[in-house]
Every structure is written in C-alpha cells, then in structure tokens.
Scaffold this active site. Structure first.
Site, PDB file in Angstrom:
ATOM      1  CG  ASP A  58      -7.851  -1.280   8.825  1.00  0.00           C
ATOM      2  OD1 ASP A  58      -7.157  -1.845   7.958  1.00  0.00           O
ATOM      3  OD2 ASP A  58      -9.022  -0.903   8.619  1.00  0.00           O
ATOM      4  CD  GLU A  62       1.375  -2.319  -4.005  1.00  0.00           C
ATOM      5  OE1 GLU A  62       0.725  -3.364  -3.860  1.00  0.00           O
ATOM      6  OE2 GLU A  62       1.849  -1.688  -3.035  1.00  0.00           O
ATOM      7  CD  GLU A 120       1.363  -7.099   1.794  1.00  0.00           C
ATOM      8  OE1 GLU A 120       2.373  -6.767   1.138  1.00  0.00           O
ATOM      9  OE2 GLU A 120       0.197  -6.827   1.422  1.00  0.00           O
ATOM     10  CG  HIS A 126       0.871  -7.827  -3.674  1.00  0.00           C
ATOM     11  ND1 HIS A 126       0.805  -8.788  -2.684  1.00  0.00           N
ATOM     12  CD2 HIS A 126       1.148  -6.653  -3.032  1.00  0.00           C
ATOM     13  CE1 HIS A 126       1.038  -8.220  -1.503  1.00  0.00           C
ATOM     14  NE2 HIS A 126       1.258  -6.924  -1.690  1.00  0.00           N
TER      15      HIS A 126
HETATM   16  N1  BES Z   1      -1.579  -4.743   0.200  1.00  0.00           N
HETATM   17  C1  BES Z   1      -0.774  -3.699   0.694  1.00  0.00           C
HETATM   18  C2  BES Z   1      -1.561  -2.551   1.240  1.00  0.00           C
HETATM   19  C3  BES Z   1      -2.519  -2.932   2.341  1.00  0.00           C
HETATM   20  C4  BES Z   1      -2.164  -3.806   3.340  1.00  0.00           C
HETATM   21  C5  BES Z   1      -3.779  -2.396   2.351  1.00  0.00           C
HETATM   22  C6  BES Z   1      -3.080  -4.142   4.342  1.00  0.00           C
HETATM   23  C7  BES Z   1      -4.682  -2.727   3.343  1.00  0.00           C
HETATM   24  C8  BES Z   1      -4.322  -3.608   4.344  1.00  0.00           C
HETATM   25  C9  BES Z   1       0.196  -3.167  -0.372  1.00  0.00           C
HETATM   26  O1  BES Z   1       0.659  -4.136  -1.239  1.00  0.00           O
HETATM   27  C10 BES Z   1       1.409  -2.629   0.337  1.00  0.00           C
HETATM   28  O2  BES Z   1       2.063  -3.389   0.996  1.00  0.00           O
HETATM   29  N2  BES Z   1       1.694  -1.345   0.177  1.00  0.00           N
HETATM   30  C11 BES Z   1       2.866  -0.716   0.742  1.00  0.00           C
HETATM   31  C12 BES Z   1       3.893  -0.565  -0.369  1.00  0.00           C
HETATM   32  C13 BES Z   1       5.303  -0.753   0.051  1.00  0.00           C
HETATM   33  C14 BES Z   1       5.574  -1.993   0.824  1.00  0.00           C
HETATM   34  C15 BES Z   1       6.224  -0.670  -1.153  1.00  0.00           C
HETATM   35  C16 BES Z   1       2.476   0.635   1.295  1.00  0.00           C
HETATM   36  O3  BES Z   1       1.339   1.050   1.108  1.00  0.00           O
HETATM   37  O4  BES Z   1       3.277   1.274   1.947  1.00  0.00           O
HETATM   38 ZN    ZN Z   2       1.918  -5.525  -0.297  1.00  0.00          ZN
END
Ligand code: BES
Ligand code: ZN
Length: 612
Positions: free
Chosen positions: A384, A305, A327, A308
């Site tokens: 989603d 995070e 990502e 990002h």
């Molecule tokens: N931005 C994402 C979470 C997200 C993606 C929310 C798409 C809604 C739509 C966040 O940065 C993420 O990738 N979280 C991962 C963390 C992991 C890769 C360390 C998670 O939630 O698993």
């Molecule tokens: Zn992410």
C-alpha cells in the site's frame, strides 16, 4: 521450507488450500463478524501449517469431523504481514477455524447509518487487495494460491448482501448450522435475521474475495450486467445511465482477448469512502461513486476493471513483486477497449495522461529507484505504501513497445494465446518473458527485455503519444508559462480528461494570481469531476494559493478515494515552510479519519510520517 511470497507466511513445503467454506454472522453493533472458516488442503499434512492472519481473534481450531481441538499459536504481529497462525496437524487435510474479526480488521469498513446515502441502515464492505483478505479470514494470503469458496452471510433482514461469487439463496437461518460459531445458535437464528448464500466455483487468489452488505438496490443494464448501489432512486438511475454501454465493452473484450469466463459482470457502486476508483472483484466489480459524472466517462474505469477479467483474474501475478503483470496488461487491454468504443483520440488522450503520470512517479521515487522498476523487490515493503503508476504505465509502455515491434495483428494473436495458455494460473515475470521469447523468436535482439523488466526509470524506447488533440493540449499548457490562458473557443469541446491533461502539464507551481485568473474564467475548483477539481486544488496548494483551502477541506471530507487523498495531503505537508499547511492537514485528518477506509487511513498516516 521457505516462504513463497514476501507478503505471506505461506510455506513452500505445505499443501495449499483449495477450498474454503465460510459462515459469517454480521454484528453491526460491535463492528465485528463472528465466523468459522473450513479450509480444505490439497493433501493431508502432519506437522505445522502456517496461515496469514491480521487483527482477528481466534477462538479455537477444530477437527471438522470430530470437533476436537487442534493446537494452534499466533505470532507477534509483523507490521506488514500481520500474524502467523501456526496450526499443528496430524495427518489432516481439513481444519475448522472459529474466530471473530476485530474493529481493526484492515479490509473492512463499517459505515454508520449517518455515513450512507439514505442514512437509515449501516453498511459494510471489503477491500482485500493487496494483503487484507487475512483480516477477514485466516488463509494462505498469497496470489500464488487459488481457492474456491462457499459463504453463508447471516445479516439483518432489512439488508442484502452481494459477493464476488454466484448468489445461491436468501433464506431463513437453520438451527444447528452455526452451532460452533462464537455468536452461538440463538443469535444466528434470532428474529429478524436472514442468510444469504454464495458459491465461487472458479479458483481465485484470496485478494479477489469480496462482499458488501447494506440497503442495496439494483437496475439491469445488460444481459449479464446489473448495477447495484444503495437503494435510492437517484443513485440507481444515475448509475444505470452511466454504465449503459457495459455490454458493448464486454463484447469488445471478448473479441480482443477471448471468451468472458466469469458468467456475470455486475457492478457495485459503493459509498464515497471507497478507497479506489475500481476493484476488479470477479463477477461483481466495486466502483467509487465519483466515476458517476453524468457524461459516460466512468466507462474508462469500467473498461479497466473489465479488462482484469482476463489479465489479473484469469492470469494472476504470483506475488506483488510482479504486480505489473496485472496492471500493465490491464492498462493496455483497457485502452484497446476504450479505443474500440470511444475512438482513437480518447485512447491517445488516456495514454498521454498516463505518460505524464509515469514521468511524475520518477520524481516521487528518485530516492527509492527500486520502485521505478517493473519487477520489484518488496521484501519488508508494504504494497500500500509503494502503490504507484509505474506498474500501470511502464507496464503499458512495455507492451505497447512490443506491439510496435511486431505489429498489431501479430500482437493480438500473441495476447490471445497468452491468455488461453495461462488462464487460472499465477505467473511471474520470467514466465511471461519465456513465453514471449518462445512465441516471438528473436524479440530479445530487438527490445532490451532485461532493461524493461529489471532496469530503473523510463527506457529510451518508451513513447510519448501523438495526436492532434493530445499535442494541442500539451502545447497550450506550455504556453501558460508565457502567460497565455486558453481561449473559450479552444476549450469549448473539453471534457474532464482534456482538462486533466492540461492541468497535469502545467508547471508544478505558478503565481497565485494566475491560479485565481484561471479559476475565474473556468471555475475548475467547482468542477463536478473530481479528477479536474483535485488536479486544480493540488496546483493551488503547491502554488500556495490559500484561497481554495476551504474547497480542499470539503473535498478531503467528501471522498475517501486514495487517488485524491494522496496528492492533496502530500501537497499540503511536503516541502519547507509548510507549518500552516501541516496544522491544517492534521486537523482535517483528525476530523475525517473515521470516515476513511482503514487502508486509506494507513496511507495518509504514512504520508504524514514521511513528511513531518
Ligand atoms: N486492482 C486495482 C486497484 C488496487 C490496486 C487495489 C492495488 C488495491 C491494491 C484496480 O484495478 C485499479 O487499478 N483501479 C484504478 C482504476 C483506474 C486505473 C482506471 C483506480 O482505482 O484508480
Ligand atoms: Zn487495475
């Protein structure tokens, strides 16, 4: 006149919104926000303006200067995009929208006191990515647009609010400041209410808008980092210990990617129903409590995070079709930070877990190959529903491939320049490729850029990592097929990630007796680490070992993180001869649905509709 984003009604011919000023009255008794949103446009407009809206009830649209009504209409809801709010302007550059959210506003989860740690006060929070900001305020909900905002949140005095913005003030409500709100001045100024004010001066895409309101406490863990969580000593202490290394990671990030531009890097630990592991809301990252394991492994999620802050929040994908720019870059940057603070072995282990995940997604999307591409066509697709490891891990592999080609020092230079040039901009895959070709002359003769960005599947020059630890674990997993379980001395140093990698490399389905034997020795079904526990339970389900269904049920009822819900519900309902499992999954979901965030509810429903 054309839409600029398949997930938004925003029109290319209309000026974008540059600033939004929000007033929110939180009504916990009806799970609604009574609100006004003052939108300022880049230029004046005569004619229709299209905004995105979802599950909100618009009371009126006013001219902010005269408070006279402006005509508006709401389209029938589109299942993915929601409603088009059309406002008919005559030579105006600002509009005041008076509205309330509804119980079905998809970004919001309202928790009853019984669903919180202290069980005394309610709690509410947002999750706006990818296309849910429109259920909190009407807006041009596309990451192509960037907005600054101010917000005043009127909440009960016992609670406090945090936002992905600068905190300005906590004060008494002022009579007249919310006269046009649906709640009226009397409620706004009632006894027991306070107003928290925030301001976000750096332009952000709407999906990075975020708040949480509840009985919150905090601990300072670094010069620019405070950890917030529900105000309970044990929760706060555990969170503070888990994230004590954050400043170190921010410094590594700055060394690698340039200055940290967001001033504060605070963390908010949410209740267990938070649907993601982490969400990169600027200045205030949101985290699942499942990352607190007491062994500092939550650092990987924080590293992600944090990364990002450069890739995603400074440079943003123009639409979700280029989500890999967010990502994939962030996964690469996360692993560089992990390598710097935890060492190369840990980074390689993470790459290996990602490699396994990427290969599994190829199986998931074998009938829908579009989503094995980096650049995807998402016309008519709900982001989603197609959320996957592909943008993360194939994106990572692409950047790692470029690094191997030009060498790390040159790639580091390239990354720094990329960030400096595109910061606070939204870009697409082509803009990245052009920049790459301009700055690394001849790269297209070495790497098939088109195959990587537009092709299906995993390109032949992707790379499975090698390291002693990684290779040892993978080979132990393949020995399991011949009946050999790892010895105690072989796993003595294993933590969660080693076990995770081991379990993910086992065959998808094994003898129930082998599952029981593995668990008798290593008690994986009782692991405090959900990554390990869920991998084990998934294997148990697909091997039809019903001994652990009680533990599956507990897990589905304890946490709402989709990374765990998705594989468990999918393992239960997919495939032939699953009648008993389907009835079980349906019952558990019916009993738990209310405790999940609306986004997670939707995802489980879509798994059910695909397989039943
Ligand atoms: N931005 C994402 C979470 C997200 C993606 C929310 C798409 C809604 C739509 C966040 O940065 C993420 O990738 N979280 C991962 C963390 C992991 C890769 C360390 C998670 O939630 O698993
Ligand atoms: Zn992410």
């Amino acid at each position: 006149m054309a839409p600029i984003d398949p997930h938004s009604f925003t029109d290319s011919a209309h000026p974008l919104t540059t600033h939004i000023s929000l007033s929110f009255y939180f009504d916990f008794s009806s799970s609604a926000i009574h609100a006004s949103a003052l939108l300022s446009l880049q230029t004046t407009l005569s004619g229709p303006l299209h905004l995105d809206a979802r599950s909100i009830s618009v009371v009126s649209v006013l001219d902010p200067e005269t408070l006279s009504s402006i005509p508006f209409s709401l389209s029938d809801p589109d299942p993915i995009k929601g409603q088009k709010l059309t406002i008919s302007l005559s030579d105006k550059s600002s509009i005041l929208i008076i509205y309330s959210t509804t119980v079905s506003s998809s970004a919001l989860q309202w928790l009853k006191p019984s669903q919180t740690f202290n069980k005394t006060f309610p709690f509410v929070y947002t999750q706006c990515q990818s296309i849910h900001a429109r259920s909190v305020f009407p807006c041009q909900d596309t990451p192509a647009a960037r907005i600054c905002y101010t917000a005043r949140l009127n909440i009960p005095r016992e609670l406090s609010a945090v936002m992905s913005a600068r905190h300005v003030d906590r004060r008494q409500p002022i009579s007249g400041e919310a006269a046009s709100l649906p709640c009226g001045d009397d409620l706004w100024c009632a006894e027991g209410r306070v107003v928290e004010e925030f301001s976000m001066e750096q332009p952000i895409p709407p999906y990075l808008f975020a708040f949480a309101v509840g009985e919150l406490g905090f601990r300072d863990v670094g010069p620019r980092t405070r950890v917030y969580a529900e105000a309970a000593g044990v929760v706060l202490d555990a969170a503070a210990a888990e994230f004590s290394g954050t400043e170190d990671m921010i410094r590594q990030g700055e060394k690698l990617f340039g200055p940290y531009e967001w001033e504060r890097f605070d963390l908010l630990v949410l209740p267990p129903s938070f649907p993601y592991g982490g969400m990169e809301n600027p200045r205030m990252v949101f985290l699942t409590p499942t990352v607190i394991k007491g062994d500092a492994s939550g650092a990987q999620v924080v590293a992600h995070e944090l990364a990002h802050s450069w890739t995603g929040n400074l440079i943003t994908n123009t639409t979700n079709e280029h989500f890999w720019l967010n990502e994939g870059f962030t996964t690469y940057a996360e692993r560089r930070i992990v390598e710097a603070v935890q060492g190369e072995d840990m980074a390689t282990l993470n790459i290996g877990i990602g490699w396994r995940g990427l290969n599994e997604e190829m199986e998931r999307f074998k009938d829908n190959m579009e989503f094995t591409k980096l650049k995807t066509n998402q016309e008519g697709v709900d982001p989603d529903d197609v959320y996957s490891q592909v943008p993360y891990e194939k994106g990572f592999q692409f950047l790692w491939r470029i690094e191997r080609e030009i060498g790390r020092p040159a790639f580091d230079e390239f990354l720094k320049k990329y960030i400096a040039i595109f910061k606070f901009k939204s870009i697409d895959t082509d803009a990245f490729l052009q920049f790459l070709k301009a700055n690394v002359p001849g790269i297209e003769t070495k790497i098939d850029l088109e195959l990587w960005t537009e092709g299906y599947g995993i390109p032949p020059d992707a790379y499975e990592p090698v390291s002693n630890l990684y290779t040892k674990i993978v080979s132990l997993a393949s020995e399991f097929k011949t009946g050999r379980m790892p010895r105690e001395d072989e796993v003595a140093d294993w933590h969660g990630q080693e076990w995770e990698l081991y379990l993910e490399n086992l065959p998808k389905s094994i003898e129930a007796s082998q599952i029981l034997a593995l668990n008798a020795r290593y008690r994986l079904s009782e692991s405090k680490d959900y990554e390990v526990k869920v991998s084990f339970l998934q294997l148990a389900i697909s091997s039809r070992c019903r001994d652990y269904y009680g533990e599956v049920e507990n897990t589905l009822k304890e946490v709402g993180r989709m990374k765990y819900l998705r594989p468990l519900y999918t393992a239960l309902v997919q495939g032939a001869e699953k009648d008993e499992e389907r009835i079980f999954a349906k019952r558990v979901f019916a009993e738990t649905r209310e405790c999940y965030h609306p986004i997670a509810q939707g995802v489980v429903e879509s798994i059910f509709s695909k397989h039943m």
